[in-house]
Motif scaffolding. Structure first.
Motif, PDB file in Angstrom:
ATOM      1  N   GLU A  56     -32.373   0.984   7.052  1.00  0.00           N
ATOM      2  CA  GLU A  56     -31.844  -0.328   6.662  1.00  0.00           C
ATOM      3  C   GLU A  56     -30.947  -0.902   7.762  1.00  0.00           C
ATOM      4  N   SER A  97     -30.945   4.705   4.529  1.00  0.00           N
ATOM      5  CA  SER A  97     -29.810   3.874   4.929  1.00  0.00           C
ATOM      6  C   SER A  97     -29.845   3.582   6.423  1.00  0.00           C
ATOM      7  N   ASN A 153     -31.896   9.705   1.362  1.00  0.00           N
ATOM      8  CA  ASN A 153     -31.034   8.525   1.248  1.00  0.00           C
ATOM      9  C   ASN A 153     -30.409   8.171   2.591  1.00  0.00           C
TER      10      ASN A 153
END
Length: 110
Positions: free
Chosen positions: A10, A7, A3
């Motif tokens: 992103e 992130s 994760n």
């Protein structure tokens, strides 16, 4: 952990999709075909090395300042540096936030 990496990806994608980043790339490409700018940049880099090796000779510094001033008076270069500064601010902000985040997490357990 996956994760976290997602992130981070992103965030990187977000920065890459900003107008500032895209404009930076566009201007950099345009400047790469400008022989005057490329020559100035090469001369500045060489003079910077020479300046340091000379133990900061004032004559070299004057010449270096003159070339920097000339480069900083070229409109496309000015615009490029403005966009680059904005992109660097975004990256710096992310870096600061991540540093604060990890600092806080690591110091909770002390």
């Amino acid at each position: 952990m996956e994760n976290f990496y997602n992130s981070l990806d992103e965030l990187i994608d977000y920065i890459k999709n900003t107008i500032e980043y895209k404009k930076c790339l566009e201007l950099k490409n345009k400047m790469s075909s400008n022989s005057n700018i490329n020559s100035l940049i090469d001369n500045i880099k060489n003079l910077q090395k020479k300046y340091i090796k000379s133990n900061y000779d004032s004559d070299i510094k004057l010449e270096l300042d003159k070339l920097n001033e000339e480069l900083n008076n070229i409109p496309i270069y000015i615009t490029y540096t403005e966009y680059l500064d904005r992109v660097n601010e975004m990256i710096s902000y992310v870096n600061d936030e991540l540093s604060d985040y990890f600092y806080n997490i690591l110091n909770i357990y002390e």
